[in-house]
Design an enzyme around this catalytic site. Structure first.
Site, mmCIF file in Angstrom:
data_model
loop_
_atom_site.group_PDB
_atom_site.id
_atom_site.type_symbol
_atom_site.label_atom_id
_atom_site.label_comp_id
_atom_site.label_asym_id
_atom_site.label_seq_id
_atom_site.Cartn_x
_atom_site.Cartn_y
_atom_site.Cartn_z
ATOM 1 N N LEU A 8 0.411 3.591 -2.139
ATOM 2 C CA LEU A 8 0.778 3.399 -3.546
ATOM 3 C C LEU A 8 1.284 4.680 -4.207
ATOM 4 O O LEU A 8 0.802 5.769 -3.920
ATOM 5 C CB LEU A 8 -0.427 2.851 -4.326
ATOM 6 C CG LEU A 8 -0.995 1.532 -3.799
ATOM 7 C CD1 LEU A 8 -2.180 1.083 -4.652
ATOM 8 C CD2 LEU A 8 0.068 0.429 -3.763
ATOM 9 N N HIS A 9 2.277 4.506 -5.083
ATOM 10 C CA HIS A 9 2.846 5.625 -5.830
ATOM 11 C C HIS A 9 3.056 5.180 -7.277
ATOM 12 O O HIS A 9 2.669 4.062 -7.652
ATOM 13 C CB HIS A 9 4.153 6.102 -5.178
ATOM 14 C CG HIS A 9 5.128 4.995 -4.893
ATOM 15 N ND1 HIS A 9 5.731 4.259 -5.882
ATOM 16 C CD2 HIS A 9 5.577 4.467 -3.719
ATOM 17 C CE1 HIS A 9 6.525 3.358 -5.353
ATOM 18 N NE2 HIS A 9 6.448 3.448 -4.032
ATOM 19 N N SER A 57 7.433 4.161 -0.593
ATOM 20 C CA SER A 57 6.399 4.576 0.370
ATOM 21 C C SER A 57 7.036 5.236 1.578
ATOM 22 O O SER A 57 6.391 6.004 2.293
ATOM 23 C CB SER A 57 5.588 3.354 0.817
ATOM 24 O OG SER A 57 5.092 2.672 -0.307
ATOM 25 N N HIS A 86 4.359 1.629 -8.027
ATOM 26 C CA HIS A 86 3.352 0.565 -7.995
ATOM 27 C C HIS A 86 2.471 0.639 -9.251
ATOM 28 O O HIS A 86 2.099 -0.391 -9.821
ATOM 29 C CB HIS A 86 2.452 0.713 -6.765
ATOM 30 C CG HIS A 86 3.166 0.630 -5.452
ATOM 31 N ND1 HIS A 86 3.355 1.714 -4.630
ATOM 32 C CD2 HIS A 86 3.746 -0.407 -4.801
ATOM 33 C CE1 HIS A 86 3.996 1.348 -3.539
ATOM 34 N NE2 HIS A 86 4.263 0.066 -3.618
ATOM 35 N N LYS A 113 13.291 -2.278 -8.014
ATOM 36 C CA LYS A 113 13.679 -1.439 -6.872
ATOM 37 C C LYS A 113 14.149 -2.319 -5.693
ATOM 38 O O LYS A 113 15.114 -2.011 -5.017
ATOM 39 C CB LYS A 113 12.475 -0.585 -6.492
ATOM 40 C CG LYS A 113 12.409 -0.089 -5.070
ATOM 41 C CD LYS A 113 13.231 1.138 -4.902
ATOM 42 C CE LYS A 113 13.104 1.823 -3.569
ATOM 43 N NZ LYS A 113 12.710 1.040 -2.433
ATOM 44 N N ASP A 114 13.410 -3.423 -5.464
ATOM 45 C CA ASP A 114 13.794 -4.373 -4.414
ATOM 46 C C ASP A 114 14.501 -5.532 -5.099
ATOM 47 O O ASP A 114 13.943 -6.615 -5.273
ATOM 48 C CB ASP A 114 12.546 -4.824 -3.656
ATOM 49 C CG ASP A 114 11.865 -3.662 -2.962
ATOM 50 O OD1 ASP A 114 12.280 -3.325 -1.853
ATOM 51 O OD2 ASP A 114 10.950 -3.056 -3.552
ATOM 52 N N GLY A 140 0.810 -1.216 0.000
ATOM 53 C CA GLY A 140 0.000 0.000 0.000
ATOM 54 C C GLY A 140 0.841 1.263 0.000
ATOM 55 O O GLY A 140 2.032 1.219 -0.306
HETATM 56 P P1 AMP Z 1 6.068 -2.347 -1.537
HETATM 57 O O1 AMP Z 1 4.659 -1.826 -1.451
HETATM 58 O O2 AMP Z 1 7.098 -1.329 -1.214
HETATM 59 O O3 AMP Z 1 6.252 -3.657 -0.847
HETATM 60 O O4 AMP Z 1 6.304 -2.646 -3.069
HETATM 61 C C1 AMP Z 1 5.426 -3.449 -3.818
HETATM 62 C C2 AMP Z 1 6.053 -3.720 -5.152
HETATM 63 O O5 AMP Z 1 6.284 -2.470 -5.818
HETATM 64 C C3 AMP Z 1 7.417 -4.412 -5.035
HETATM 65 O O6 AMP Z 1 7.526 -5.376 -6.064
HETATM 66 C C4 AMP Z 1 8.382 -3.276 -5.223
HETATM 67 O O7 AMP Z 1 9.630 -3.683 -5.742
HETATM 68 C C5 AMP Z 1 7.635 -2.408 -6.222
HETATM 69 N N1 AMP Z 1 8.129 -1.027 -6.173
HETATM 70 C C6 AMP Z 1 8.248 -0.241 -5.074
HETATM 71 N N2 AMP Z 1 8.796 0.944 -5.405
HETATM 72 C C7 AMP Z 1 9.044 0.892 -6.742
HETATM 73 C C8 AMP Z 1 9.624 1.811 -7.687
HETATM 74 N N3 AMP Z 1 10.059 3.012 -7.317
HETATM 75 N N4 AMP Z 1 9.716 1.414 -8.973
HETATM 76 C C9 AMP Z 1 9.268 0.184 -9.365
HETATM 77 N N5 AMP Z 1 8.722 -0.707 -8.522
HETATM 78 C C10 AMP Z 1 8.604 -0.367 -7.235
#
Ligand code: AMP
Length: 278
Positions: free
Chosen positions: A33-34, A186, A37, A149-150, A31
């Protein structure tokens, strides 16, 4: 867009879609979200018939209670963003729905979790693997989308899916950045204005390695980057590693491909980033 909050609702929805012959594109998130996502959701829409996005702040992947408590939760904004992009279902479960019993996974990552994020966040990847397995079981994806990113997480998920034989294709999507290069996260909202001003140095550091590596080699360009960072009082470098993108083993002069991966504390916010530098 359907909002599903229980495991059985999610499972029944996925079963219905799959038995009608349609594909499911799955995007797991925590969540807040940006645009990062959003690119994953758009990639899923382009490739699959039905897009399911989970929003679940997974407690088992946090090794610090403080980080878990401070993690931003923005359900309303997330929901309207997903409606705007055209996701078909948002899975928004409680912890009890995801983990009805206190079962821990014991998946052997064959060393992929022994470097970088692994030693610095004990238990983190066990939690990630645990939640992704459970979410795959509930959402029955044809394709699952993760961000580069991860980077280490993406590597481990690819490895896990392959090793356990999940019938799911894993797609990695490029990191989305702010105009000044800071990788969207996030956690960025927790930076003070001054920290936010300094944070793009993480991206500049990775870029400088990429520029220098052909002439100076990995060891020297890494050393220069570290020296630049340790002079900035607001930053605390946790690691900066140059690794093989598949095995995550430390690179050397002979490595054909090199991924630079970094974790930095900016004030009390921990940020990670990475870049293919060779
Ligand atoms: P998170 O909500 O941070 O767990 O991320 C969910 C998914 O979004 C994961 O697969 C992250 O690698 C991906 N994600 C997070 N930030 C970015 C970003 N800046 N660019 C591309 N994917 C992202």
């Amino acid at each position: 867009m359907q909002i599903l909050t229980t495991a059985s609702q999610m499972h029944a929805y996925a079963k219905r879609v799959r038995s009608s012959g349609r594909t499911i594109g799955f995007v797991p998130t925590m969540g807040a979200l940006h645009e990062g996502h959003a690119t994953l959701v758009k990639a899923a829409k382009n490739r699959c018939d039905v897009v399911v996005v989970s929003v679940f702040v997974n407690p088992t992947q946090f090794n610090q209670t403080d980080d878990l408590e401070k993690y931003p939760r923005t359900f309303e904004a997330d929901r309207s963003m997903l409606i705007d992009i055209g996701a078909n279902a948002m899975f928004f479960p409680s912890v009890d729905e995801v983990y009805p019993k206190d079962v821990r996974t014991n998946f052997n990552m064959d060393g992929l979790d022994q470097t970088m994020e692994g030693p610095n966040r004990p238990g983190h990847f066990n939690g990630v693997v645990q939640v992704v397995m459970r979410l795959f079981d509930l959402t029955q994806p044809t394709v699952a989308f993760f961000g580069e990113k991860d980077f280490q997480q993406l590597t481990i998920i690819k490895y896990m899916t392959n090793k356990l034989g999940y019938p799911v294709s894993i797609v990695g999507c490029p990191t989305v950045r702010e105009n000044d290069g800071l990788a969207m996260s996030s956690r960025n909202v927790r930076l003070t204005p001054n920290e936010r001003r300094i944070a793009p140095v993480i991206y500049e550091t990775l870029t400088s390695i990429k520029t220098q590596i052909a002439t100076l080699g990995p060891a020297e360009s890494r050393k220069n980057a570290i020296n630049k960072l340790i002079d900035i009082p607001e930053l605390k470098l946790e690691y900066l590693e140059l690794v093989d993108p598949v095995t995550l083993e430390t690179s050397n002069e002979d490595s054909e491909s090199i991924q630079a991966c970094i974790a930095v504390w900016v004030g009390d916010v921990r940020l990670i980033d990475n870049m293919r530098v060779k």
